[in-house]
Design a protein around this motif. Structure first.
Motif, PDB file in Angstrom:
ATOM      1  N   MET A   1       0.810  -1.211   0.000  1.00 20.20           N
ATOM      2  CA  MET A   1       0.000   0.000   0.000  1.00 20.20           C
ATOM      3  C   MET A   1       0.850   1.270   0.000  1.00 20.20           C
ATOM      4  SD  MET A   1      -3.171  -0.826  -0.219  1.00 20.20           S
ATOM      5  CE  MET A   1      -3.998   0.681   0.289  1.00 20.20           C
ATOM      6  N   GLU A   2       2.047   1.206   0.578  1.00 20.98           N
ATOM      7  CA  GLU A   2       2.883   2.397   0.606  1.00 20.98           C
ATOM      8  C   GLU A   2       3.325   2.782  -0.802  1.00 20.98           C
ATOM      9  OE1 GLU A   2       4.809   5.632   2.470  1.00 20.98           O
ATOM     10  OE2 GLU A   2       3.150   4.327   2.997  1.00 20.98           O
ATOM     11  N   MET A   3       3.622   1.789  -1.636  1.00 24.50           N
ATOM     12  CA  MET A   3       3.995   2.078  -3.015  1.00 24.50           C
ATOM     13  C   MET A   3       2.806   2.635  -3.798  1.00 24.50           C
ATOM     14  SD  MET A   3       6.283   2.280  -5.321  1.00 24.50           S
ATOM     15  CE  MET A   3       7.674   1.344  -4.667  1.00 24.50           C
ATOM     16  N   ILE A   4       1.613   2.116  -3.518  1.00 30.34           N
ATOM     17  CA  ILE A   4       0.414   2.652  -4.161  1.00 30.34           C
ATOM     18  C   ILE A   4       0.234   4.115  -3.784  1.00 30.34           C
ATOM     19  CG2 ILE A   4      -2.116   2.501  -4.255  1.00 30.34           C
ATOM     20  CD1 ILE A   4      -1.835  -0.518  -3.975  1.00 30.34           C
ATOM     21  N   ARG A   5       0.429   4.425  -2.492  1.00 23.99           N
ATOM     22  CA  ARG A   5       0.321   5.816  -2.044  1.00 23.99           C
ATOM     23  C   ARG A   5       1.298   6.704  -2.804  1.00 23.99           C
ATOM     24  NH1 ARG A   5       2.833   9.436   1.255  1.00 23.99           N
ATOM     25  NH2 ARG A   5       4.524   7.968   1.723  1.00 23.99           N
ATOM     26  N   LYS A   6       2.523   6.239  -2.984  1.00 22.74           N
ATOM     27  CA  LYS A   6       3.535   7.039  -3.679  1.00 22.74           C
ATOM     28  C   LYS A   6       3.184   7.211  -5.158  1.00 22.74           C
ATOM     29  CE  LYS A   6       7.311   5.805  -0.554  1.00 22.74           C
ATOM     30  NZ  LYS A   6       8.597   5.077  -0.390  1.00 22.74           N
ATOM     31  N   TYR A   7       2.665   6.146  -5.771  1.00 21.91           N
ATOM     32  CA  TYR A   7       2.305   6.260  -7.188  1.00 21.91           C
ATOM     33  C   TYR A   7       1.150   7.241  -7.374  1.00 21.91           C
ATOM     34  CZ  TYR A   7       0.881   5.267 -11.943  1.00 21.91           C
ATOM     35  OH  TYR A   7       0.549   5.407 -13.265  1.00 21.91           O
ATOM     36  N   GLU A   8       0.144   7.162  -6.497  1.00 19.15           N
ATOM     37  CA  GLU A   8      -0.989   8.082  -6.607  1.00 19.15           C
ATOM     38  C   GLU A   8      -0.526   9.519  -6.420  1.00 19.15           C
ATOM     39  OE1 GLU A   8      -4.070   7.121  -7.365  1.00 19.15           O
ATOM     40  OE2 GLU A   8      -3.652   4.974  -7.311  1.00 19.15           O
TER      41      GLU A   8
ATOM     42  N   LEU B   1       0.333   9.174 -22.865  1.00 19.60           N
ATOM     43  CA  LEU B   1       1.029   8.548 -21.738  1.00 19.60           C
ATOM     44  C   LEU B   1       0.424   9.002 -20.408  1.00 19.60           C
ATOM     45  CD1 LEU B   1       4.759   8.714 -22.929  1.00 19.60           C
ATOM     46  CD2 LEU B   1       3.276   6.690 -22.775  1.00 19.60           C
ATOM     47  N   ALA B   2       0.018  10.275 -20.352  1.00 18.37           N
ATOM     48  CA  ALA B   2      -0.636  10.772 -19.134  1.00 18.37           C
ATOM     49  C   ALA B   2      -1.955  10.060 -18.900  1.00 18.37           C
ATOM     50  CB  ALA B   2      -0.857  12.286 -19.233  1.00 18.37           C
ATOM     51  N   LEU B   3      -2.715   9.802 -19.976  1.00 25.20           N
ATOM     52  CA  LEU B   3      -3.980   9.081 -19.839  1.00 25.20           C
ATOM     53  C   LEU B   3      -3.734   7.643 -19.388  1.00 25.20           C
ATOM     54  CD1 LEU B   3      -6.068  10.290 -22.931  1.00 25.20           C
ATOM     55  CD2 LEU B   3      -6.034  11.187 -20.592  1.00 25.20           C
ATOM     56  N   ILE B   4      -2.658   7.038 -19.845  1.00 30.05           N
ATOM     57  CA  ILE B   4      -2.313   5.682 -19.413  1.00 30.05           C
ATOM     58  C   ILE B   4      -1.942   5.688 -17.929  1.00 30.05           C
ATOM     59  CG2 ILE B   4      -0.626   3.815 -19.673  1.00 30.05           C
ATOM     60  CD1 ILE B   4      -0.502   4.552 -22.660  1.00 30.05           C
ATOM     61  N   ALA B   5      -1.136   6.678 -17.525  1.00 33.41           N
ATOM     62  CA  ALA B   5      -0.769   6.798 -16.105  1.00 33.41           C
ATOM     63  C   ALA B   5      -2.007   6.986 -15.249  1.00 33.41           C
ATOM     64  CB  ALA B   5       0.194   7.972 -15.909  1.00 33.41           C
ATOM     65  N   LEU B   6      -2.968   7.749 -15.770  1.00 30.21           N
ATOM     66  CA  LEU B   6      -4.231   7.954 -15.061  1.00 30.21           C
ATOM     67  C   LEU B   6      -4.988   6.639 -14.901  1.00 30.21           C
ATOM     68  CD1 LEU B   6      -6.760   9.487 -14.048  1.00 30.21           C
ATOM     69  CD2 LEU B   6      -7.337   9.916 -16.439  1.00 30.21           C
ATOM     70  N   THR B   7      -5.110   5.879 -15.977  1.00 29.32           N
ATOM     71  CA  THR B   7      -5.865   4.631 -15.924  1.00 29.32           C
ATOM     72  C   THR B   7      -5.232   3.650 -14.954  1.00 29.32           C
ATOM     73  OG1 THR B   7      -6.545   4.961 -18.219  1.00 29.32           O
ATOM     74  CG2 THR B   7      -6.825   2.753 -17.312  1.00 29.32           C
ATOM     75  N   ILE B   8      -3.899   3.601 -14.914  1.00 29.19           N
ATOM     76  CA  ILE B   8      -3.208   2.732 -13.964  1.00 29.19           C
ATOM     77  C   ILE B   8      -3.505   3.175 -12.542  1.00 29.19           C
ATOM     78  CG2 ILE B   8      -0.924   2.107 -13.077  1.00 29.19           C
ATOM     79  CD1 ILE B   8       0.080   2.082 -15.953  1.00 29.19           C
ATOM     80  N   ALA B   9      -3.458   4.477 -12.296  1.00 28.64           N
ATOM     81  CA  ALA B   9      -3.728   4.996 -10.949  1.00 28.64           C
ATOM     82  C   ALA B   9      -5.131   4.630 -10.492  1.00 28.64           C
ATOM     83  CB  ALA B   9      -3.542   6.516 -10.924  1.00 28.64           C
ATOM     84  N   VAL B  10      -6.116   4.801 -11.379  1.00 26.33           N
ATOM     85  CA  VAL B  10      -7.501   4.472 -11.048  1.00 26.33           C
ATOM     86  C   VAL B  10      -7.642   2.972 -10.822  1.00 26.33           C
ATOM     87  CG1 VAL B  10      -9.868   4.448 -11.912  1.00 26.33           C
ATOM     88  CG2 VAL B  10      -8.424   6.456 -12.281  1.00 26.33           C
ATOM     89  N   ASN B  11      -7.011   2.190 -11.658  1.00 24.55           N
ATOM     90  CA  ASN B  11      -7.113   0.735 -11.542  1.00 24.55           C
ATOM     91  C   ASN B  11      -6.537   0.243 -10.227  1.00 24.55           C
ATOM     92  OD1 ASN B  11      -8.375  -1.197 -13.058  1.00 24.55           O
ATOM     93  ND2 ASN B  11      -6.574  -1.778 -14.227  1.00 24.55           N
ATOM     94  N   LEU B  12      -5.398   0.798  -9.833  1.00 24.94           N
ATOM     95  CA  LEU B  12      -4.755   0.358  -8.595  1.00 24.94           C
ATOM     96  C   LEU B  12      -5.663   0.588  -7.395  1.00 24.94           C
ATOM     97  CD1 LEU B  12      -1.114   1.696  -9.130  1.00 24.94           C
ATOM     98  CD2 LEU B  12      -1.865  -0.684  -9.193  1.00 24.94           C
ATOM     99  N   MET B  13      -6.228   1.784  -7.306  1.00 23.94           N
ATOM    100  CA  MET B  13      -7.003   2.131  -6.119  1.00 23.94           C
ATOM    101  C   MET B  13      -8.396   1.520  -6.125  1.00 23.94           C
ATOM    102  SD  MET B  13      -7.841   6.146  -6.929  1.00 23.94           S
ATOM    103  CE  MET B  13      -9.020   6.345  -5.604  1.00 23.94           C
TER     104      MET B  13
END
Length: 509
Positions: free
Chosen positions: A198-205, A334-346
């Motif tokens: 979860m700490e890595m998820i926090r950092k990625y978000e 690439l920003a939209l991809i980063a966004l989708t990954i962030a949403v998917n993770l959380m």
């Protein structure tokens, strides 16, 4: 009884010792290895790192998801003007701010993840029902969102290397060669991030949040410049009279139902929150303020694009695709991809990981459960699910309809029945006389309330006769569950308030 029948609790504060706890302490604490491991344990307060900014960046990513943009842009087609859409999003944001704060406070107080939180209302074994319902829906959407992001990545790669377009021909299990490559690449990236906890998820978000906000501001400015600062606030025929308010409230209700999954397991994140104040502050800037900002971006992108070419867009991806400069198009994609990954993770990765962990705590940890969740999300071939209206409508729609009743039951039990008096150590006890044992580990009253309200939710979801009020189905489902459970719940108690400090682990473990 041997020491192998019990687990080692990662804290011995009550024994006044620093080393690992003895099996005798585990027996005295009543902790069962069938209910506890270091990932399901409560978090200690000293190591919690989720600040108001951490909470805000969750919403900075999730609110600006491509799915949310598609939903909000679609409101123009219902006959709402830009101002009315902002009003609908504002109403929805106020509801969400309240609901998510109530849900978030539960995680901050107890420090436990969602499957363990469910034990309070459903019992130590009955908690598997809501945890698995939430997890199954999330796994399916994890795969689908990864597939949608892979399509954007294909556009990026072809823009850089046009020769790759030949790899889009042919198909194996529904994907081209390039489709498989992009899907697997994004799949691996997400697995690696989650494997660090979860700490890595926090950092990625926290990393992705500012990038997403800046990207959409730049897109909006680009559209404004291209349109000569002419934004059409009503690009379609608009509704009038009382129909306007019905559509606005319906849109606000649908906006809340989009977050019907997240309001359930928000405690998975707030168990690492520093304080209630951090949750309130993060939610305030991330929900009402950020959602109104999101609404302004929607109006500018949609109304501005309409002024440019007279056509109603369906997603920001269309705006990105129209960027004439390849370099800028690639950066935006690439920003939209980063966004989708962030949403998917959380939204779609954490929930099934904890659900599987809760199912097999003696054999799984966060990393192993995350890998299993990801593998399931791959083998179900989510692209085939996404392209099947029956699967999306019946399977995911049906399961999603049950999440509202779960929220109503859990909230009523925590806030009204037990009044926040939670015995955290007992959440990990399988004693037949434990505080959350109920009847063989199941709370029959919560299950009955779920069955009745779940049936109501499914009727509202699938019967055409209820189509006119289907926009409000989440509130009907959650409200009916809350009322039914409030009537039949056992209020006799006693309900003890005991924190989990003696069995806590460091947050982000």
């Amino acid at each position: 009884m041997t020491s192998n029948d019990h687990i080692h609790v990662p804290s011995r504060a009550s024994e006044g010792l620093d080393e690992a706890p003895s099996s005798v302490f585990a027996v005295q604490a009543g902790i069962s290895p069938r209910l506890y491991n270091s990932d399901l344990a409560p978090t200690d307060r000293e190591s919690r790192h989720w600040s108001a900014y951490s909470i805000f960046t969750l919403w900075a990513n999730d609110v600006h998801s491509l799915g949310n943009y598609a939903f909000a842009i679609g409101l123009f087609s219902l006959g709402l003007t830009g101002g009315q859409i902002l009003g609908a999003l504002g109403f929805g944001a106020l509801f969400l701010f309240l609901l998510l704060s109530l849900s978030g406070f539960m995680g901050e107080k107890t420090g436990v993840p969602f499957p363990v939180m469910c034990r309070i209302a459903f019992g130590i074994h009955g908690a598997q029902i809501p945890a698995l319902l939430r997890g199954i829906v999330a796994i399916a959407w994890f795969g689908i969102q990864t597939y949608l992001a892979s399509q954007v990545l294909q556009v990026v790669l072809i823009a850089i290397f046009p020769g790759l377009q030949t790899m889009q021909s042919g198909s194996f299990l529904g994907l081209s060669a390039l489709g498989w490559i992009t899907f697997i690449v994004l799949w691996i990236i997400q697995v690696v991030i989650v494997s660090y906890g979860m700490e890595m998820i926090r950092k990625y978000e926290a990393f992705a949040g500012p990038i997403i906000l800046a990207t959409f501001v730049i897109l909006a400015v680009w559209v404004l410049v291209q349109s000569g600062f002419q934004v059409n606030w009503a690009p379609t025929e608009t509704a009038t009279g009382s129909d306007v308010w019905i559509k606005m409230l319906g849109a606000a209700s649908l906006w809340v139902s989009i977050y019907g999954t997240f309001v359930l397991n928000f405690c998975d994140f707030t168990r690492g929150a520093k304080s209630r104040r951090a949750i309130v502050k993060g939610n305030f800037w991330g929900i009402p303020i950020n959602m109104l900002f999101f609404g302004v971006i929607v109006v500018v992108l949609t109304g501005g694009s309409f002024s440019i070419n007279g056509r109603l867009i369906t997603s920001p991806s269309e705006v990105v695709a129209a960027i004439p400069n390849t370099f800028l198009l690639v950066l935006a994609s690439l920003a939209l991809i980063a966004l989708t990954i962030a949403v998917n993770l959380m939204a779609n990765f954490v929930a099934p990981t904890y659900a599987l962990n809760n199912l097999f705590p003696r054999h799984l940890n966060f990393r192993r459960a995350a890998l299993i969740s990801a593998v399931i999300g791959l083998v179900i071939t989510p692209w085939n699910m996404y392209n099947s209206p029956v699967v999306i409508g019946v399977f995911l729609g049906g399961l999603g309809a049950l999440l509202g009743p779960l929220f109503g039951i859990i909230m009523v039990d925590y806030w009204l029945i037990k009044k926040q008096r939670i015995n955290v150590p007992q959440l990990y006890s399988d004693s037949p006389i434990g505080e959350y044992a109920y009847a063989k580990g199941f709370n029959p009253r919560a299950v009955i309330a779920l069955v009745i309200s779940g049936a109501i939710a499914l009727l509202f979801t699938f019967l055409p006769v209820f189509h006119s009020v289907s926009d409000f189905s989440w509130f009907v489902a959650a409200g009916s569950a809350a009322i039914i459970y409030a009537i039949i719940a056992d209020r006799r108690g006693p309900f003890h308030d005991v924190d989990g400090a003696a069995i806590a682990v460091k947050a982000g473990h």
